[in-house]
Design a protein around this motif. Structure first.
Motif, PDB file in Angstrom:
ATOM      1  N   UNK A  46       0.871  -1.368  -0.229  1.00 14.37           N
ATOM      2  CA  UNK A  46      -0.145  -0.892   0.509  1.00 14.37           C
ATOM      3  C   UNK A  46       1.206   1.544   0.155  1.00 14.37           C
ATOM      4  N   UNK A  47       2.389   1.209  -0.108  1.00 11.29           N
ATOM      5  CA  UNK A  47       2.806   2.481  -0.192  1.00 11.29           C
ATOM      6  C   UNK A  47       3.387   2.595  -1.222  1.00 11.29           C
ATOM      7  N   UNK A  48       3.584   3.478  -1.807  1.00 14.83           N
ATOM      8  CA  UNK A  48       3.958   4.295  -3.081  1.00 14.83           C
ATOM      9  C   UNK A  48       5.352   3.639  -3.296  1.00 14.83           C
ATOM     10  N   UNK A  49       6.310   3.343  -2.317  1.00 17.25           N
ATOM     11  CA  UNK A  49       7.582   2.379  -3.369  1.00 17.25           C
ATOM     12  C   UNK A  49       6.864   1.580  -3.594  1.00 17.25           C
ATOM     13  N   UNK A  50       6.245   0.817  -3.479  1.00 15.30           N
ATOM     14  CA  UNK A  50       6.371  -0.925  -3.783  1.00 15.30           C
ATOM     15  C   UNK A  50       6.131  -0.569  -5.352  1.00 15.30           C
ATOM     16  N   UNK A  51       6.985  -1.829  -5.862  1.00 16.84           N
ATOM     17  CA  UNK A  51       6.523  -1.677  -7.487  1.00 16.84           C
ATOM     18  C   UNK A  51       5.708  -2.105  -8.053  1.00 16.84           C
ATOM     19  N   UNK A  52       5.076  -1.181  -9.209  1.00 14.74           N
ATOM     20  CA  UNK A  52       3.952  -1.681  -9.959  1.00 14.74           C
ATOM     21  C   UNK A  52       3.859  -2.697  -9.732  1.00 14.74           C
ATOM     22  N   UNK A  53       4.589  -3.563 -10.535  1.00 13.56           N
ATOM     23  CA  UNK A  53       4.237  -5.026 -10.681  1.00 13.56           C
ATOM     24  C   UNK A  53       3.547  -5.794  -9.333  1.00 13.56           C
ATOM     25  N   UNK A  54       4.326  -5.604  -8.263  1.00 17.53           N
ATOM     26  CA  UNK A  54       3.811  -6.442  -6.993  1.00 17.53           C
ATOM     27  C   UNK A  54       2.086  -5.459  -6.941  1.00 17.53           C
ATOM     28  N   UNK A  55       1.425  -4.197  -7.270  1.00 12.18           N
ATOM     29  CA  UNK A  55       0.480  -4.106  -6.999  1.00 12.18           C
ATOM     30  C   UNK A  55       0.042  -4.331  -8.005  1.00 12.18           C
ATOM     31  N   UNK A  56       0.277  -4.672  -9.562  1.00 13.61           N
ATOM     32  CA  UNK A  56      -0.543  -5.366 -10.355  1.00 13.61           C
ATOM     33  C   UNK A  56      -1.039  -6.893 -10.522  1.00 13.61           C
ATOM     34  N   UNK A  57      -0.031  -7.703  -9.212  1.00 15.35           N
ATOM     35  CA  UNK A  57      -0.738  -9.335  -8.767  1.00 15.35           C
ATOM     36  C   UNK A  57      -2.070  -9.351  -8.829  1.00 15.35           C
ATOM     37  N   UNK A  58      -2.491 -10.193  -9.046  1.00 13.80           N
ATOM     38  CA  UNK A  58      -4.056 -10.512  -8.442  1.00 13.80           C
ATOM     39  C   UNK A  58      -3.950 -11.743  -8.105  1.00 13.80           C
ATOM     40  N   UNK A  59      -4.502 -12.573  -6.829  1.00 10.98           N
ATOM     41  CA  UNK A  59      -4.043 -13.898  -6.772  1.00 10.98           C
ATOM     42  C   UNK A  59      -5.517 -14.260  -7.316  1.00 10.98           C
ATOM     43  N   UNK A  60      -5.165 -15.493  -7.596  1.00 11.92           N
ATOM     44  CA  UNK A  60      -6.471 -16.652  -8.377  1.00 11.92           C
ATOM     45  C   UNK A  60      -5.319 -17.868  -8.669  1.00 11.92           C
ATOM     46  N   UNK A  61      -6.801 -18.728  -8.573  1.00  7.67           N
ATOM     47  CA  UNK A  61      -6.795 -20.180  -8.609  1.00  7.67           C
ATOM     48  C   UNK A  61      -4.939 -20.648  -9.488  1.00  7.67           C
ATOM     49  N   UNK A  62      -5.346 -20.381  -9.922  1.00  3.68           N
ATOM     50  CA  UNK A  62      -4.325 -21.317 -11.560  1.00  3.68           C
ATOM     51  C   UNK A  62      -2.856 -20.528 -10.868  1.00  3.68           C
ATOM     52  N   UNK A  63      -2.694 -19.341 -10.206  1.00  2.00           N
ATOM     53  CA  UNK A  63      -1.754 -18.961  -9.724  1.00  2.00           C
ATOM     54  C   UNK A  63      -1.481 -19.426  -8.877  1.00  2.00           C
TER      55      UNK A  63
END
Length: 83
Positions: A46-63
């Motif tokens: 939730x902080x701005x220094x977190x890489x965008x790629x991390x924020x774009x990850x969403x949990x899903x059963x296949x992953x």
């Protein structure tokens, strides 16, 4: 699907090429992110220094599968196939 708290597979298995606080060159696949706490929670969630790629990850059963161990195996497999 919501992330399983304390899993951390997405912070260990994949490579991340973006700079991460404390890891200016990103991280290699299989390397634990320096921002992952002892409880396997993101220390910069939730902080701005977190890489965008991390924020774009969403949990899903296949992953993420049905367990933390399966998530680590699945994400490692994906990294191997695409890396």
């Amino acid at each position: 699907m919501d992330c399983r708290l304390g899993c951390g597979a997405c912070c260990i298995a994949p490579s991340i090429s973006s700079a991460i606080p404390g890891m200016p060159n990103g991280k290699a696949a299989g390397v634990r992110c320096i921002q992952l706490t002892d409880d396997n929670l993101c220390g910069i969630f939730g902080r701005p220094e977190r890489p965008a790629v991390c924020g774009e990850f969403s949990a899903s059963p296949d992953v993420c599968g049905g367990s933390n161990e399966e998530a680590l195996w699945l994400i490692t497999s994906l990294e191997t196939q695409t890396g």
